[in-house]
Scaffold this motif. Structure first.
Motif, mmCIF file in Angstrom:
data_model
loop_
_atom_site.group_PDB
_atom_site.id
_atom_site.type_symbol
_atom_site.label_atom_id
_atom_site.label_comp_id
_atom_site.label_asym_id
_atom_site.label_seq_id
_atom_site.Cartn_x
_atom_site.Cartn_y
_atom_site.Cartn_z
ATOM 1 N N PRO A 121 -29.554 -31.625 -28.836
ATOM 2 C CA PRO A 121 -30.142 -31.898 -27.518
ATOM 3 C C PRO A 121 -29.291 -32.829 -26.665
ATOM 4 C CG PRO A 121 -31.842 -31.976 -29.196
ATOM 5 C CD PRO A 121 -30.525 -31.825 -29.923
ATOM 6 N N ILE A 122 -28.683 -33.869 -27.278
ATOM 7 C CA ILE A 122 -27.917 -34.836 -26.491
ATOM 8 C C ILE A 122 -26.691 -34.185 -25.849
ATOM 9 C CG2 ILE A 122 -26.521 -35.698 -28.434
ATOM 10 C CD1 ILE A 122 -26.933 -38.527 -27.129
ATOM 11 N N ASP A 123 -26.067 -33.235 -26.557
ATOM 12 C CA ASP A 123 -24.918 -32.512 -25.979
ATOM 13 C C ASP A 123 -25.367 -31.612 -24.836
ATOM 14 O OD1 ASP A 123 -22.966 -33.568 -27.744
ATOM 15 O OD2 ASP A 123 -23.486 -32.092 -29.269
ATOM 16 N N LEU A 124 -26.471 -30.906 -25.056
ATOM 17 C CA LEU A 124 -26.987 -29.992 -24.023
ATOM 18 C C LEU A 124 -27.405 -30.775 -22.776
ATOM 19 C CD1 LEU A 124 -29.075 -27.756 -26.433
ATOM 20 C CD2 LEU A 124 -26.981 -27.058 -25.252
ATOM 21 N N GLU A 125 -28.023 -31.936 -22.991
ATOM 22 C CA GLU A 125 -28.449 -32.771 -21.855
ATOM 23 C C GLU A 125 -27.247 -33.284 -21.077
ATOM 24 O OE1 GLU A 125 -30.805 -35.848 -23.621
ATOM 25 O OE2 GLU A 125 -32.334 -34.419 -24.318
ATOM 26 N N PHE A 126 -26.199 -33.673 -21.798
ATOM 27 C CA PHE A 126 -24.999 -34.191 -21.130
ATOM 28 C C PHE A 126 -24.339 -33.088 -20.296
ATOM 29 C CE2 PHE A 126 -20.458 -35.350 -20.967
ATOM 30 C CZ PHE A 126 -20.574 -36.592 -20.359
ATOM 31 N N ILE A 127 -24.262 -31.895 -20.852
ATOM 32 C CA ILE A 127 -23.662 -30.767 -20.134
ATOM 33 C C ILE A 127 -24.495 -30.402 -18.906
ATOM 34 C CG2 ILE A 127 -23.222 -28.272 -20.334
ATOM 35 C CD1 ILE A 127 -22.178 -28.861 -23.198
ATOM 36 N N THR A 128 -25.810 -30.448 -19.046
ATOM 37 C CA THR A 128 -26.683 -30.197 -17.892
ATOM 38 C C THR A 128 -26.430 -31.221 -16.797
ATOM 39 O OG1 THR A 128 -28.397 -29.195 -19.266
ATOM 40 C CG2 THR A 128 -29.096 -30.066 -17.128
ATOM 41 N N TRP A 129 -26.274 -32.491 -17.200
ATOM 42 C CA TRP A 129 -25.994 -33.576 -16.235
ATOM 43 C C TRP A 129 -24.676 -33.319 -15.513
ATOM 44 C CZ3 TRP A 129 -22.094 -37.459 -16.459
ATOM 45 C CH2 TRP A 129 -22.235 -38.484 -15.510
ATOM 46 N N LEU A 130 -23.663 -32.848 -16.238
ATOM 47 C CA LEU A 130 -22.373 -32.521 -15.606
ATOM 48 C C LEU A 130 -22.560 -31.426 -14.556
ATOM 49 C CD1 LEU A 130 -19.943 -32.436 -18.684
ATOM 50 C CD2 LEU A 130 -20.184 -34.260 -16.980
ATOM 51 N N GLY A 131 -23.351 -30.414 -14.905
ATOM 52 C CA GLY A 131 -23.607 -29.324 -13.964
ATOM 53 C C GLY A 131 -24.327 -29.804 -12.718
ATOM 54 N N GLU A 132 -25.311 -30.666 -12.911
ATOM 55 C CA GLU A 132 -26.073 -31.197 -11.772
ATOM 56 C C GLU A 132 -25.192 -32.017 -10.825
ATOM 57 O OE1 GLU A 132 -30.343 -31.602 -14.168
ATOM 58 O OE2 GLU A 132 -29.084 -33.371 -13.854
ATOM 59 N N ASN A 133 -24.113 -32.584 -11.389
ATOM 60 C CA ASN A 133 -23.224 -33.424 -10.576
ATOM 61 C C ASN A 133 -21.909 -32.730 -10.215
ATOM 62 O OD1 ASN A 133 -24.455 -36.314 -10.331
ATOM 63 N ND2 ASN A 133 -24.878 -35.687 -12.439
ATOM 64 N N ASP A 134 -21.842 -31.418 -10.453
ATOM 65 C CA ASP A 134 -20.654 -30.616 -10.091
ATOM 66 C C ASP A 134 -19.358 -31.168 -10.673
ATOM 67 O OD1 ASP A 134 -22.121 -28.743 -8.561
ATOM 68 O OD2 ASP A 134 -22.135 -30.115 -6.864
ATOM 69 N N VAL A 135 -19.425 -31.596 -11.922
ATOM 70 C CA VAL A 135 -18.226 -32.112 -12.595
ATOM 71 C C VAL A 135 -17.528 -30.951 -13.295
ATOM 72 C CG1 VAL A 135 -17.355 -33.689 -14.371
ATOM 73 C CG2 VAL A 135 -19.321 -34.357 -12.961
ATOM 74 N N PRO A 136 -16.242 -30.691 -13.002
ATOM 75 C CA PRO A 136 -15.537 -29.605 -13.688
ATOM 76 C C PRO A 136 -15.299 -29.961 -15.156
ATOM 77 C CG PRO A 136 -14.028 -30.816 -12.258
ATOM 78 C CD PRO A 136 -15.390 -31.390 -12.018
ATOM 79 N N PHE A 137 -15.641 -29.044 -16.054
ATOM 80 C CA PHE A 137 -15.489 -29.363 -17.475
ATOM 81 C C PHE A 137 -15.254 -28.105 -18.299
ATOM 82 C CE2 PHE A 137 -19.895 -28.165 -17.204
ATOM 83 C CZ PHE A 137 -20.214 -27.619 -18.442
ATOM 84 N N GLY A 138 -14.744 -28.330 -19.493
ATOM 85 C CA GLY A 138 -14.625 -27.298 -20.510
ATOM 86 C C GLY A 138 -15.209 -27.835 -21.798
ATOM 87 N N ILE A 139 -15.397 -26.964 -22.772
ATOM 88 C CA ILE A 139 -15.961 -27.366 -24.064
ATOM 89 C C ILE A 139 -14.921 -27.127 -25.156
ATOM 90 C CG2 ILE A 139 -17.717 -26.787 -25.800
ATOM 91 C CD1 ILE A 139 -19.575 -26.051 -23.475
#
Length: 198
Positions: A121-139
């Motif tokens: 859950p903590i990883d999924l929540e962090f990734i959701t937060w990145l999406g909400e803030n338009d942060v470019p990322f990869g996994i």
């Protein structure tokens, strides 16, 4: 991409003390003990560049490494280490949020996921937060050598399926192992491709 030079520049806890430059920065983050330091050492080909430890949660600062004199690799504190006091957890949260949201040089963030585990859950929540803030990322799925090929593929698919429930388009992702250097060329090639486009 060939790594010709990799040098430690500075550690600090405030983004206004980060190096002043106009080069791209690629930051690495993940839960404590996900294998971040080992991955950084593997990518750069410098065994002791990032300090590795058997104790989770050792990275408490923003660590800048200058690569090939042309871009920065940034080692961020891990998130979700429950054995820290609440005050220290809040401090680390602020360090991470300030860098990720305010650092103009951040070109892409790599979120490290332990490939051996069920979706956390903590990883999924962090990734959701990145999406909400338009942060470019990869996994980057780490520790691929710890699983058989079938188990690895199943765990990765399970994680991506969870993301697909919220995301129309999945972020780029990579499979890695610090032990056998799996994924090194793919990750560095991705960074090189972005650098060329800037």
């Amino acid at each position: 991409m060939e790594i010709k030079s990799a040098e430690f520049v500075i550690s600090n806890s405030q983004i206004d003390k980060c190096p002043q430059h106009s080069m791209p920065e690629y930051a690495f983050i993940g839960r404590s003990n996900v294998g971040k330091s080992s991955l950084i050492n593997m990518l750069t080909g410098r065994k002791g560049l990032a300090m590795t430890s058997a104790t989770p949660g050792k990275t408490l600062l923003i660590n800048h490494f200058l690569i090939n004199g042309s871009w920065y690799l940034v080692d961020l504190p891990g998130y979700g280490y429950a054995q820290r006091g609440k005050k220290e957890q809040e401090k680390l949260k602020h360090i991470i949020e300030d860098y990720v949201l305010e650092r103009e040089q951040l070109t892409s963030l790599f979120v490290l996921i332990d490939s051996r585990l069920e979706p956390q859950p903590i990883d999924l929540e962090f990734i959701t937060w990145l999406g909400e803030n338009d942060v470019p990322f990869g996994i980057i799925f780490t520790k691929a050598d710890k699983l058989g090929r079938g188990g690895l593929a199943e765990n990765v698919r399970r994680f991506l399926d969870r993301l697909s429930e919220e995301w129309e388009e999945l972020p780029p992702y990579f499979i890695s192992s610090s032990k056998d250097r799996t994924g090194r060329d793919d990750i560095l090639g991705y960074i090189e491709k972005i650098n060329r486009s800037l």
